[in-house]
Design a protein around this motif. Structure first.
Motif, short mmCIF file in Angstrom:
data_model
loop_
_atom_site.label_atom_id
_atom_site.label_comp_id
_atom_site.label_asym_id
_atom_site.label_seq_id
_atom_site.Cartn_x
_atom_site.Cartn_y
_atom_site.Cartn_z
N PHE A 62 1.01 -1.19 -0.01
CA PHE A 62 0.09 -0.05 0.03
C PHE A 62 0.89 1.22 -0.14
O PHE A 62 0.47 2.15 -0.43
N GLU A 63 1.81 1.32 0.80
CA GLU A 63 2.45 2.55 0.88
C GLU A 63 3.44 2.94 -0.33
O GLU A 63 3.81 2.08 -1.29
N SER A 102 -8.51 -2.56 9.63
CA SER A 102 -7.42 -1.93 10.27
C SER A 102 -6.12 -1.40 9.54
O SER A 102 -5.85 -2.07 8.56
N GLY A 103 -5.54 -0.24 9.64
CA GLY A 103 -4.53 0.29 8.95
C GLY A 103 -4.76 0.35 7.43
O GLY A 103 -5.93 0.79 7.17
N PRO A 104 -3.78 -0.08 6.62
CA PRO A 104 -4.12 0.52 5.24
C PRO A 104 -5.19 -0.41 4.69
O PRO A 104 -5.79 -0.13 3.43
N LEU A 105 -5.58 -1.60 5.55
CA LEU A 105 -6.70 -2.46 4.89
C LEU A 105 -8.18 -1.48 4.62
O LEU A 105 -8.88 -1.96 3.87
N SER A 106 -8.28 -0.50 5.22
CA SER A 106 -9.39 0.44 5.21
C SER A 106 -9.47 1.00 3.81
O SER A 106 -10.45 1.58 3.42
N LEU A 107 -8.28 1.27 3.20
CA LEU A 107 -8.23 1.71 1.73
C LEU A 107 -8.86 0.78 0.81
O LEU A 107 -9.22 1.19 -0.32
N PHE A 108 -9.11 -0.58 1.07
CA PHE A 108 -9.12 -1.40 0.16
C PHE A 108 -10.54 -2.16 0.36
O PHE A 108 -10.85 -2.84 1.39
N PRO A 109 -11.50 -2.05 -0.70
CA PRO A 109 -12.74 -2.88 -0.41
C PRO A 109 -12.68 -4.29 -0.70
O PRO A 109 -11.91 -4.56 -1.91
N PRO A 110 -12.88 -5.05 0.22
CA PRO A 110 -12.83 -6.50 0.07
C PRO A 110 -13.50 -7.19 -1.38
O PRO A 110 -12.92 -8.26 -1.61
N THR A 111 -14.63 -6.34 -1.40
CA THR A 111 -15.19 -6.96 -2.68
C THR A 111 -14.43 -6.96 -4.20
O THR A 111 -14.81 -7.66 -5.25
N MET A 112 -13.26 -6.15 -3.91
CA MET A 112 -12.40 -6.10 -5.14
C MET A 112 -11.51 -7.28 -5.15
O MET A 112 -11.04 -7.76 -6.38
N VAL A 113 -11.33 -7.93 -4.23
CA VAL A 113 -10.45 -9.27 -4.36
C VAL A 113 -11.34 -10.39 -4.88
O VAL A 113 -12.50 -10.29 -4.71
N GLU A 125 -7.81 8.38 8.05
CA GLU A 125 -6.38 8.37 8.41
C GLU A 125 -6.30 6.99 9.08
O GLU A 125 -6.73 6.74 10.02
N TYR A 126 -5.20 6.29 8.68
CA TYR A 126 -4.76 5.01 9.20
C TYR A 126 -3.56 4.60 9.75
O TYR A 126 -3.37 3.73 10.37
N ARG A 127 -2.71 5.92 9.71
CA ARG A 127 -1.34 5.53 10.19
C ARG A 127 -1.38 5.92 11.65
O ARG A 127 -0.84 5.17 12.73
N GLU A 128 -1.97 7.07 12.03
CA GLU A 128 -2.04 7.31 13.54
C GLU A 128 -3.23 6.58 14.31
O GLU A 128 -2.98 6.40 15.40
N LEU A 129 -4.40 6.67 13.53
CA LEU A 129 -5.72 6.35 14.22
C LEU A 129 -5.91 4.95 13.10
O LEU A 129 -6.95 5.12 12.31
N PRO A 130 -5.42 3.85 13.28
CA PRO A 130 -5.75 2.73 12.48
C PRO A 130 -7.05 1.90 12.34
O PRO A 130 -7.66 1.63 11.55
#
Length: 822
Positions: free
Chosen positions: A475-476, A538-549, A691-696
């Motif tokens: 992700f980063e 949690s964390g960067p997984l909040s950027l990714f919709p699971p339906t895309m997988v 924001e997922y880095r400080e508040l995952p």
């Protein structure tokens, strides 16, 4: 009092304030003298003295003292200007900037901007040659303010800070101003240490070089606090250094920290002493030389020393950080019970602390500092064979900001009687909760809780190979390549070309599909009665919709209505069927450059008889806020506009209104109140990013703001969404909502329809629309179904034709970005 008497008086009462009592005594003398003077230059000189005393005053009344100081500075400025007395004016403006920076009343962001205005005006009006030291000081202070700035682009702010520090160093040379040179060079080094632009490794090397250069100058001065600060900062730079031998870097860090302790003794500098003790504890935990057990023992000793000063009552944020570091040390020794004890202590404190906090920024800092410790506690409880307790602890520690915003401020142990308990999802529902470990080398655990599964109400799966480092690689941003999620995302933002982002989406989806195989197996085994799914990312997984997988598309999208959970409290209304509500307020195309969004707004306005609409330049921020406040209970609040997310400062994220104004997250929280049945739909770019880095684990973004304002759910996007396909998706979404579907069910049905729709089906959709809606949306019924296909390189008025047999919106880029958050 004549001028000479005033000068003698100022000499007598001037100087640093030592304690509140002496400050109040001197303030009384000044006020007595002021009572005998009429407004004029002497009166202004005493107002300046009064302000300088007030701005230094400690104690419980410090906030009120600062307010009085600002008022006195402003009175002084009535009698001096850059034209009449530029030096006095510049000194007053400099001191006034200090007061604004220290101000605690009103939003911190606004106070910092006022401080920066004071400092910038000095540079604009004071000639450098007139008073080089004062001019350079204003530049250095402006650099400090840019580093602390909340609004604006963080990358640009840091670059501005670097430029201001370099300007100051043109005056503050080592020969004439060695102490000021050292301080400014140290600040410049710190700016390079946290720099976003450029190569990370090169920035760190520049930071170390500047720090060492400043230290050579400081070595020629008597050992002082600036010398100690440089050693401490260099220690942290070496500890984070990328270049060189890692073991050598840690040894250098330890050496610098120990040097700092030669000056920072506990008796005189307790806070600074504790900071270095904390840093030594972290360094010894990372040390690879010497005996591992001895290093961990020393780490524990230093961290406990730091905690002897960093008490919960005096320094809550520092206490949380040192407790987290101690938990990491205990984990490395295998002392899981101690890790659990620390984590539970931290969460007990936090649950009670946020109830009494009115300061939004302090709340965010506390929750961010505690989040990683909570996740260590989850690992510790799971390691001891208690997955149900681990799941409950994980969920109880989520959504703390949301609870505080709703005015509950309740500790996890004090959930209300109507709240579903975290370990027991409602019948027919399952909860998936991810926990990103705050360290590398630990496989990510995922919990699935389901009350319908009586044999296994809580299951734990470890996603082999997916640790924090693997997530970051997916992700980063990585310099020089476009393979990660955010690399492709950045290209999309800067160039408007979705190609790189689409490629990154597919690579990340393929990798996650393999990692998530254990989760798909668990979902397959759930009872058939389970049709609703909450996901707590949690964390960067909040950027990714699971339906895309691909696995998610098969296992989730075809079976479950899906909602992302803000916290651990189950909102039963999320999945409830909706009545055919007709109360809609739509805000569309405020900036005048989104024709399809304007058409979207017109279509919804025609679909809802009696709906209220603000289109184009009528949608100013003031008009939008007034319309929401006077609309009464709303079923739907719909925005079709540009959205913007600020990664470093989420409070500045918002929706773009007419006239270039931004309806910011902080304003939504402070000025909007919605009914508990209101569904907010943000048909806008980046409106669902958190924001997922400080508040995952907090979903800290625009959805949280609208939920905090009272909405039942928010439908929003995780990336810049295409204008045309979004219009069709929204049309289908409201069609299913009108049929009584719940928001998650309506969104899933609309997404599946758009994904699978052939060209002739899109044509049928147009033909079946109510003529008023079709006319409002400017949709043609002529046989050219691909006229509504989104193609980035084509102008809006000249879309390409296409075959009725194509699936123009099959790629997840068009439909997967929208999620329902509740």
């Amino acid at each position: 009092m004549d001028a000479d008497a005033i000068d003698r008086f100022l000499d007598r009462v001037g100087g640093p304030v030592e304690g509140e009592r002496s400050g109040l005594a001197r303030l009384a003398e000044v006020d007595e003298a002021l009572a005998d003077l009429q407004e004029g230059e002497n009166w202004a000189a005493l107002q300046l003295m009064r302000a300088n005393i007030l701005v230094q005053m400690p104690g419980e009344g410090a906030a009120d003292y600062i307010e009085q100081a600002i008022a006195s500075y402003e009175r002084t400025l009535r009698f001096c200007s850059p034209e009449t007395d530029p030096l006095t004016w510049a000194r007053v403006m400099s001191n006034c900037s200090v007061a604004w920076r220290r101000r605690v009343k009103e939003p911190r962001a606004a106070n910092l901007e006022r401080a920066m205005d004071c400092l910038a005006s000095i540079g604009d009006h004071l000639e450098r040659e007139r008073d080089p030291r004062l001019w350079a000081s204003s530049q250095a202070n402006l650099g400090n303010a840019f580093l602390q700035r909340i609004v604006g682009d963080p990358r640009e702010n840091i670059e501005h800070a670097i430029g201001r520090y370099r300007a100051a160093l043109e005056i503050f040379n080592p020969r004439d101003y060695p102490d000021l040179y050292c301080r400014c060079a140290a600040n410049l080094a710190h700016a390079y240490e946290i720099r976003i632009a450029g190569d990370r490794e090169e920035n760190m090397e520049d930071a170390i070089a500047l720090g060492r250069l400043a230290l050579r100058i400081c070595d020629a001065l008597p050992a002082n606090t600036e010398w100690a600060r440089l050693h401490n900062n260099l220690g942290s730079m070496y500890r984070s250094r990328i270049a060189g031998n890692r073991a050598d870097n840690v040894e250098s860090a330890i050496g610098h920290y120990r040097a700092a302790l030669r000056v920072w003794k506990r008796a005189r500098f307790a806070d600074d002493w504790a900071r270095v003790q904390h840093n030594l504890g972290v360094a010894y935990r990372k040390r690879s030389r010497g005996d591992a057990g001895a290093n961990l023992k020393r780490s524990r000793v230093h961290l406990r020393a730091a905690l002897s000063v960093r008490t919960l009552e005096r320094f809550p944020t520092d206490w949380l950080r040192s407790q987290h570091s101690l938990a990491l040390t205990e984990m490395q020794t295998g002392n899981w019970p101690q890790v659990e004890r620390i984590a539970r202590e931290v969460m007990r404190f936090l649950g009670g602390a946020i109830a009494g906090l009115g300061n939004w920024y302090e709340m965010r800092r506390l929750i961010g500092a505690a989040s990683a410790t909570k996740n260590l506690g989850v690992l510790a409880i799971a390691e001891r064979g208690n997955p149900a307790d681990a799941f409950a602890f994980l969920i109880e520690g989520r959504g703390l900001v949301h609870r505080a915003l709703l005015g509950a401020g309740r500790a996890p142990a004090a959930l209300g009687p109507d709240d579903a308990k975290p370990g027991f999802p409602s019948p027919g529902e399952a909860v998936i909760a991810f926990c990103v470990p705050p360290l590398d080398g630990r496989d990510l655990p995922v919990f699935v809780a389901c009350s319908d599964d009586r044999a296994h109400p809580v299951r734990l799966a470890r996603l082999t190979g997916l640790d924090r480092a693997a997530l970051e690689s997916l992700f980063e941003c990585k310099a020089g390549r476009e393979s990660s999620w955010l690399d492709g995302y950045q290209v999309l933002l800067e160039q408007g070309d979705p190609t790189a982002f689409s490629g990154a989406m597919e690579r990340v989806a393929e990798a996650l599909d393999g990692y998530l195989a254990p989760l798909w197996q668990i979902l397959d085994s759930l009872p058939v009665s389970v049709r609703r799914l909450r996901i707590a990312p949690s964390g960067p997984l909040s950027l990714f919709p699971p339906t895309m997988v691909r696995g998610g598309e098969r296992k989730i999208m075809h079976r479950f209505d899906l909602a992302s959970a803000v916290g651990g409290l189950s909102n039963a209304s999320t999945f409830a069927a909706r009545n055919a509500g007709r109360r809609l307020l739509v805000v569309a195309d405020p900036t005048g450059d989104l024709p399809h969004s304007r058409a979207e707004g017109k279509m919804l306005g025609a679909l809802f008889q009696g709906a209220s609409s603000l289109l184009g330049k009528r949608a100013t921020k003031r008009h939008v806020l007034d319309a929401i406040s006077t609309a009464g209970p709303l079923d739907y609040l719909h925005f079709a506009c540009h959205g913007r997310f600020r990664w470093r400062h989420p409070e500045a994220s918002g929706l773009l209104m007419a006239g270039g104004e931004i309806l910011q997250l902080s304003e939504i929280l402070g000025r909007i109140r919605l009914g508990c049945d209101t569904l907010v739909v943000l048909s806008a770019c980046e409106s669902g990013i958190a924001e997922y880095r400080e508040l995952p684990d907090e979903t800290y973004g625009l959805p949280l703001a609208f939920l905090g304002a009272g909405a039942s759910a928010v439908i929003c996007s995780l990336w810049p969404v295409p204008d045309r396909s979004t219009r069709v998706l929204m049309l289908k979404l409201y069609e299913y909502l009108h049929a009584g579907a719940s928001p998650p069910s309506a969104l899933r049905s609309a997404q599946r329809w758009l994904r699978d729709a052939l060209g002739d089906e899109l044509q049928s959709l147009v033909q079946q629309l109510d003529p008023r809606v079709r006319t409002a949306g400017e949709l043609s019924a002529a046989p050219s179904p691909m006229r509504i296909k989104w193609v980035p390189d084509d102008p809006p008025d000249d879309p390409p034709d296409g075959s009725p047999g194509e699936r123009p919106f099959a790629h997840p880029f068009h439909w997967a970005g929208f999620v329902c958050i509740a």
